[in-house]
Design an enzyme around this catalytic site. Structure first.
Site, PDB file in Angstrom:
ATOM      1  N   TYR B  52      25.353  65.338  15.438  1.00 41.40           N
ATOM      2  CA  TYR B  52      25.157  66.541  14.621  1.00 41.40           C
ATOM      3  C   TYR B  52      25.814  66.300  13.264  1.00 41.40           C
ATOM      4  CZ  TYR B  52      23.622  69.092  18.804  1.00 41.40           C
ATOM      5  OH  TYR B  52      22.934  69.517  19.916  1.00 41.40           O
ATOM      6  N   GLU B  53      25.300  66.955  12.240  1.00 44.30           N
ATOM      7  CA  GLU B  53      25.737  66.606  10.884  1.00 44.30           C
ATOM      8  C   GLU B  53      27.183  67.008  10.591  1.00 44.30           C
ATOM      9  OE1 GLU B  53      22.660  68.432   8.613  1.00 44.30           O
ATOM     10  OE2 GLU B  53      23.588  70.400   8.605  1.00 44.30           O
ATOM     11  N   SER B  54      27.789  67.770  11.474  1.00 42.67           N
ATOM     12  CA  SER B  54      29.203  68.107  11.300  1.00 42.67           C
ATOM     13  C   SER B  54      30.115  66.914  11.570  1.00 42.67           C
ATOM     14  CB  SER B  54      29.570  69.252  12.245  1.00 42.67           C
ATOM     15  OG  SER B  54      29.232  68.906  13.578  1.00 42.67           O
TER      16      SER B  54
END
Lengths: 273, 251, 273, 251
Positions: B52-54
């Site tokens: 996930y881009e986090s």
């Protein structure tokens, strides 16, 4: 070094400043944003990769002149209505926007933290974002001749982040999803950090980011200062608060009522939750 | 064979999940893509490596995250890295096999708009959240799968704003732009599956979901939709797929 | 995924490859370097920020055609005599060098890991390093007009690093001073990792770097594989071994005797210490 | 006042230590600079924030490290960061007050050579270890202090190779090159202290250590050394300074 939040905002944030309150879903400095509203700051250029409801609130309260961002929404819920009202109707004042992708913003902070004027990335090519801002360009690789995208360093006047802990010297420790917090603090001229608690010793935690006190202008102890977002190890995200915001933010009257009771009508210390 | 009851959204999500295999690394967007990836992990693709881009690499949440930065993603990840690192060290060099994206508008060449609809950029009819990580996911993943509900309002001849490049204006455009990934290879909707034509890159209906007619798909498309000579009928969701999906979405 | 060291070297390192054995004082993959000597690999382009005694040994054994580096010495002791003999006298074969600063090398790996053709930095300006290699150039910032230094991405054919632990799937965990290990592994086409031990579970450790198995070609369990350098939490640096190297490396005969007894004359599993 | 016995190296190290103050951040090279910084921390500068190029920030070793990457540096640091981070995020933007460097050769304008001596680059008389972190320490720290034993072989009119830029060819050169830091502000030797002339940037003898004559310093300098009108005499090492230094170096 350790200051009450209202003093910290008063000393380090001024009308017209470029201010970045960062936090990638996690550790969003909400209490600091509310204090900025309470102090009536104006003409701010707000910067954030993921402006969410606290930026919606600051924009609706009239603090912002401009927004630099890469994704503006209410995560898992939908649009930010104060943000849209400002862009589409200029209410309560017009909002200029400068729009990027996440990779672009992240690299702007990296360049800012690194003291170089720009960063290169494989991004933006072919998109309509390029036509909307002068802050996306290309450079030619002096070794391969390849043309590659460049974005300029972003160096806010002030960075504000929230963290789990600080020690009494102002060293700050955060963990879990740590986003771009290190980069924005290092890129900024000044950095204000709110923390869940101030402790005697920062025992190391796996995955921690440590911000040495040398790069932190001031720390304010604000338990719950990230609510309704979350603080890993302290409290969970309040999804209902994000959902409830949709109805409040949708209506100017409702929003102003919210501002009066939840921000202007509260002292700093009773404002959480 | 029993006949299972399922919704069009369930058909879409299960179809998307089937596009993933156990040895893939997948860059997961929130919402429908996240649901589909989590179904895949729990059915046929236990080894799927979700990012996930986090900054959560190799995460394996035990419930569906509501945002790309939920605590559960960090707690169950192989490792959590900074946001600059996830974009620069993991996405940008083409390490990720498949990017899973949604869309507010998508066009004939699978270009995606999540920025503004109607009017012009400075005075739009609808202001959407914007780009997020999508432009670089679309550019740099080895391939992209788009999951989006199909309607003539969403499937437009030409998007109002190119937030993320699909196949540009057709064959050769990605190469010309220097985009390293292959771009969108499948668009999975609640009505069927579209794939770019190998020579023109124009989206072509290759499969319709059970009970959906080709004419219904045409009616839900804002351009004169190309249809494969003999479009397939998508396999119905299986019992396990449905029970996994429902246990995820009801939690 | 998990292989004996000799198989790992045989499969992933070939004559003529560009090979980076990294480790910034800590976790130097010495055993892997000795295995490269033992297998008689030739014409390697060796890359490392801080080539120390294991590179001196590989150069003296005739493995290298070229060295790309930023600091070549015996830390705390002095010069590398095999390195000097190769440069000054071409013994046992001529050694081409390409020389950088630490900041330049670190940024070359960063660009390599990031999949971009070059990196920018504030470095090299005014130094005589620039005239000695074509791998230092300048680019002009498209936003400010400032001229800034650029270095090209460095993408070795093989990266070799040593780490404390790996699990049975090949996920690798290292901590303490972690140097450029993540960057070199991500920049390389293939990556071979030697570890102190293979364990069932990699319990998180503060300050850890985790290399997911997806970016690791193979792991070999080689306890003591970093000796005489150190492995944080496992064993300390043997300063006497570095001091003793000075006399051995200084003399060709002495060095060849050392090679025969300490490298060629040993099996992989008894070579530590 | 008792008269303490001390060596010229001790005089040099103590003088260097005195250049540091408790609120500074110092980028520490191994060897003499490291010894001096560790003396400073234990005497008048307890708050000195020491960085070593291995990525240890705010370290406070309880014994002298033998290399820039000893385990003790990591164990006692505020935080350990990657090598790219220490150079890009900490050194490059000018966050470090003072860089402490050694030299194999140093010239009239405090340019430093640690690369090759004699012959030419491709066929040198002596091949030295090379640059390491020095070029960027010299470029980007707010100021640089050099610690080096003085001799006519080391203090040369013009270095054989400019590894790290001091004041180039004189006044204005750093600005012309775009170097952000002020460059070398002091050169501390076993004989005295040299500082760049404020207008020409040429190294000038401003202090001699007790018992050393100006002529001795001239003789140990490979160019016609400028001397301040009234060079000071360096204060002798104090009892505490010496005992701290000796406990560090004997350990």
């Amino acid at each position: 070094m350790i200051v009450p939040l209202d003093e910290g905002i008063r000393e380090f944030v001024h009308d017209g400043d470029t201010v970045a309150l960062e936090g990638f879903t996690h550790l969003i400095p909400v209490a600091a944003g509310h204090e900025i509203i309470r102090q009536g700051l104006r003409d701010l250029t707000l910067v954030r990769m993921t402006p969410d409801i606290v930026y919606d609130q600051m924009i609706g309260a009239g603090c912002a002149r401009k927004l630099i961002f890469s994704w503006g929404g209410n995560p898992g819920v939908g649009s930010l209505h104060r943000f849209r009202d400002a862009i589409q109707n200029g209410w309560p004042r017009p909002l200029e926007i400068e729009e990027h992708s996440h990779a672009g913003m992240a690299n702007r902070y990296v360049a800012g933290a690194s003291g170089v004027p720009f960063a290169v990335l494989r991004g933006y090519t072919g998109t309509d974002l390029i036509a909307q801002t002068s802050q996306i360009a290309t450079v030619t690789c002096p070794f391969t001749g390849e043309e590659i995208t460049a974005v300029p360093a972003l160096n806010p006047d002030v960075a504000i982040v929230h963290a789990q802990r600080a020690d009494r010297s102002g060293n700050v420790q955060l963990w879990g999803i740590t986003g771009v917090q290190k980069e924005v603090v290092l890129a900024a001229e000044r950095a204000l950090v709110t923390v869940e608690e101030i402790v005697d010793n920062l025992d190391p935690v796996p995955g921690q980011v440590l911000l040495p006190s040398r790069v932190v202008s001031a720390v304010a102890e604000v338990p719950g200062g990230a609510r309704p977002s979350y603080a890993h190890g302290y409290y969970a995200r309040s999804n209902p608060a994000y959902q409830d915001w949709d109805a409040i933010g949708r209506d100017r009257e409702e929003f102003q009522r919210w501002l009066r009771t939840e921000v202007y009508g509260t002292a700093r210390t009773t404002r959480e939750g | 064979m029993t006949t299972l009851q399922y919704t069009a959204d369930e058909m879409m999500t299960v179809t998307a999940a089937r596009s993933l295999t156990t040895d893939m690394a997948c860059f997961v967007g929130i919402g429908l893509p996240s649901t589909a990836a989590n179904v895949a992990v729990r059915t046929h693709a236990p080894g799927l490596w979700m990012i996930y881009e986090s900054g959560t690499l190799g995460t394996n949440p035990d419930s569906l995250p509501l945002s790309i930065g939920d605590g559960i993603l960090a707690e169950t990840a192989d490792t959590v890295v900074s946001v600059p690192e996830v974009f620069n060290y993991w996405l940008q060099p083409g390490r990720i096999d498949v990017g899973f994206l949604g869309a507010a508008q998508i066009d004939r060449y699978a270009n995606i708009n999540t920025t503004v609809i109607g009017g012009d950029y400075s005075d739009p009819k609808v202001r959407l959240p914007g780009a997020g990580g999508a432009p670089e996911i679309a550019a740099n993943c080895k391939e992209v799968i788009v999951i989006v509900r199909q309607s003539a309002r969403t499937f437009v001849d030409s998007v109002d704003f190119v937030t993320s490049v699909g196949h540009g204006k057709g064959a050769g455009d990605r190469e010309r732009l220097g985009l390293t990934g292959r771009g969108p290879t499948r668009v999975i909707t609640d009505l069927g599956v579209l794939e770019p034509d190998p020579s023109t890159r124009e989206l072509t209906l290759v499969s319709v979901h059970p009970g959906v007619t080709v004419d219904e798909v045409r009616a839900a498309t804002g351009w004169d939709l190309r249809v494969a000579a003999e479009p397939e009928t998508t396999d119905e969701p299986g019992e396990k797929e449905l029970s996994v999906l429902r246990s995820l979405t009801s939690s």
